[in-house]
Design a protein around this motif. Structure first.
Motif, mmCIF file in Angstrom:
data_model
loop_
_atom_site.group_PDB
_atom_site.id
_atom_site.type_symbol
_atom_site.label_atom_id
_atom_site.label_comp_id
_atom_site.label_asym_id
_atom_site.label_seq_id
_atom_site.Cartn_x
_atom_site.Cartn_y
_atom_site.Cartn_z
ATOM 1 N N PRO B 10 -6.648 3.954 44.230
ATOM 2 C CA PRO B 10 -5.767 2.810 44.006
ATOM 3 C C PRO B 10 -4.744 2.642 45.133
ATOM 4 N N ARG B 11 -4.452 3.707 45.843
ATOM 5 C CA ARG B 11 -3.370 3.688 46.821
ATOM 6 C C ARG B 11 -3.888 3.562 48.244
ATOM 7 N N TYR B 13 -2.360 4.152 50.816
ATOM 8 C CA TYR B 13 -1.427 4.905 51.668
ATOM 9 C C TYR B 13 -1.457 6.397 51.335
ATOM 10 N N LYS B 228 3.828 -1.095 42.944
ATOM 11 C CA LYS B 228 3.831 0.213 42.285
ATOM 12 C C LYS B 228 4.163 0.007 40.816
ATOM 13 N N PRO B 229 3.173 -0.346 40.056
ATOM 14 C CA PRO B 229 3.435 -0.717 38.659
ATOM 15 C C PRO B 229 4.081 0.402 37.859
ATOM 16 N N TRP B 230 3.929 1.646 38.299
ATOM 17 C CA TRP B 230 4.477 2.767 37.530
ATOM 18 C C TRP B 230 5.966 2.977 37.823
ATOM 19 N N PHE B 233 8.699 3.203 35.303
ATOM 20 C CA PHE B 233 8.597 4.268 34.299
ATOM 21 C C PHE B 233 8.988 5.635 34.854
ATOM 22 N N THR B 234 9.251 5.672 36.131
ATOM 23 C CA THR B 234 9.447 6.979 36.761
ATOM 24 C C THR B 234 10.520 7.795 36.054
ATOM 25 N N SER B 235 10.274 9.076 35.961
ATOM 26 C CA SER B 235 11.189 9.972 35.225
ATOM 27 C C SER B 235 12.558 10.055 35.911
#
Lengths: 235, 235, 235, 235
Positions: B10-11, B13, B228-230, B233-235
């Motif tokens: 998906p990335r 990079y 960066k859809p996540w 949500f990053t911790s």
């Protein structure tokens, strides 16, 4: 041009043997000299894994003095080789695995003189069994050999996964012949002979005309000579 | 001489991308033109398995009209290709697997016009992850491609299995460069240019001098552009 | 006791489907409720690999909002599940692989609340194809599931590797029934019901008496209803 | 409750050995008696593949009279076992493969008295190496054992794929302890003792307090006693 055939089955008359003999005959037809080795009749001890103690100590010739030395020398001189194994539990027989583990002494020469001693050699694979697992066995052999520096020509495999005389299966016979053919053609390609097509279905006709009687008779003779320690237990 | 690079991450990079870019750069150095495809940015639907209904119906072009057609055409024209995948659960990503399943339409041409349309092309593999499984992923890709008629040159693989920037690992960088080099050299060998040695450790020096800054900057730019859809949500 | 059946074939009337239906029927016979999901009729997008950016962000429910959420919830409630896949190139179909990649959101809960949400569930596998590769596909599914915390009961597999209606093969039918039986018996064992024997060959008689007509008719009906996009191309 | 540990490494002081000892200690902690076998110090000849001649002739005890008989008897009495192997070329060592091939004599009892003699036993796996391949080795062991009728409890594996003392890696140590724990808990579960959680990270504290000094010292002693045939060749 030299091609070495290595049999990893206890039986010098079974399916792996038949496939290997066909591959070697095809290799000869396309210009190679061939040699045959039967691992079960050789003394090949297990690898001691010296490389995990000191990467420099694993080298040709392996510190173990046994029949593996004959195989090292045969492979060093060869342009290609064909490994034929029965499928035991979805993978090559333990005898074949010991042979492979011991090949580290050739591959590891990359740490000694900068080049794997299997670099650029060409390999083909034959795996026979009466159940699933042939492709799992071949995938293992293929990725290992490639990691040792070996070239894998197209369709470098022949296999069975049913309980059947493989000589009765046109696809197996044709595949096995193409394994031998492609090992030689790839070795030649690397020396500058172009290849137009990497699978020749017409080799089957050659088999029917010139090889079938021979291989059937050869397997019969070898079976007649074979020790069969299990005979007295037969049901 | 044309080499196609296919990214299954998906990335655009990450580690697979970096390895693939290095392989393509090396392919160019040895004389190939290269193309790059990012599977996650293409519409490639799952295989419908038509071949199990009727062996003749699976053929180029696949009945599904989607971006796979671009890949078919790119591969038909190519001499070789490199597949780069993240290791998801010890195997290629689902997106890569869908791509492979759909390649059946090229391979199955053997039943239509007597020859797989991947016959004699050359493949290399890059698999990156931060845990075990790279070799399992590569063994799967390799045996599949070989069954489709593809040549596997020596050491046709580069991989990671640790959590590390692969550009900091000399062995990975050198392996990835050799993947690109060997795909080209093998394609040339089949046209008559002999090869002396199938692994060139000195490509690493070239990387340090001419590629390192470029690839670091390229990955940085691509990452900056990436959705960066996540993130939220990053911790 | 709940067992979920997951079909990864495009065809809801082929070999994988038949095997899965038998497994679910056996699961019911031994006391489970069953549910059936057909992946090809669901919208399950590829994994975005968030876990490689930040181990904490991959969690239930996955940030992708699609039909995978139905499967997460079904699996969370289930005691066991059976995955049935066609063998596409010696491995599960791309659709099954996408499903597996997305399961990371359940497994990775070990980093969120200390326990994989698949922990202690029981799995069985069905893989069907007309060539070699079934065991390679199953070995991949099995080791993945076990790494996610799943229990594998004895003989947790049924497969074909020949071109044949699997309902005509006693061994496949019996194996598939035992897959369903053993998933249930293992789930019960973990709750304290001892098991004497992990393979029951007599389930075949039950099949002949009570299931054969039903499954043949069911597959026929489903086939009659199915879209067959390849039909107009048939040779 | 009895658990058998089988070491397939030449070295009774290396990574596989350490992992296996930890697994056995954990098995003892949870109530099992343990036994240890070192395949490299036993005489275990290759399988003769009798089963391909006559399915009825392969049975306990195998016609080959060697140390495998000790292992047959140990396994027949055991509730579970742990196989520890070095990763040699992405797969178990040849010595382990010979052991597995010979297990056919227990599995094949299904054709003699209706039940594999490994039916319902529980297995765990340890695979150590300094490169990729551990998961490929474990997937092979796991699917083979399951096909012989063996139960695979959750997370039934511990592995390394880097050049490192595994005792310094918390994840490996904890995994190895859980392998031993889970083999016992699964055997108990089948007798009616429920299990709440299938991975216990706190076993690592027990290791640090009570096992670390012991295992370090044990490995040191064993190494001091070991023959090292490669010593005179060390670089």
């Amino acid at each position: 041009m030299k091609v070495v055939g290595i049999l990893g089955s206890p039986r010098k008359y079974g399916s792996s043997f038949k496939g290997l003999m066909l591959a070697l005959k095809a290799a000869e037809k396309f210009g190679a000299q061939t040699e045959f080795y039967h691992l079960y009749q050789m003394d090949i001890k297990p690898c001691l894994g010296c490389v995990s103690e000191d990467v420099k100590v694993c080298r040709y010739p392996c510190i173990i003095e046994d029949d593996m030395r004959k195989l090292y020398d045969a492979l060093i001189e060869a342009d290609g080789f064909v490994i034929a194994t029965p499928v035991y539990w979805y993978s090559p027989s333990g005898v074949v695995k010991n042979f492979i583990d011991r090949l580290t002494a050739l591959e590891n020469m990359i740490h000694i003189d900068g080049k794997s001693w299997l670099d650029g050699k060409v390999a083909g694979f034959i795996a026979t069994g009466n159940d699933s697992g042939a492709m799992m066995a071949i995938s293992q052999l293929m990725v290992i050999m490639n990691s040792m520096g070996v070239v894998i020509p197209p369709w470098s495999m022949a296999y069975t996964n049913e309980l059947v005389d493989p000589l009765e299966k046109e696809s197996f016979v044709t595949d096995a012949l193409n394994v031998g053919r492609n090992v030689v053609l790839m070795a030649k390609a690397m020396k500058g002979e172009a290849v137009n097509r990497w699978y020749d279905p017409e080799l089957y006709e050659w088999y029917e005309k010139e090889l079938k009687d021979w291989i059937v008779e050869l397997a019969r003779e070898e079976e007649a000579k074979a020790e069969k320690p299990w005979k007295r237990f037969t049901s």
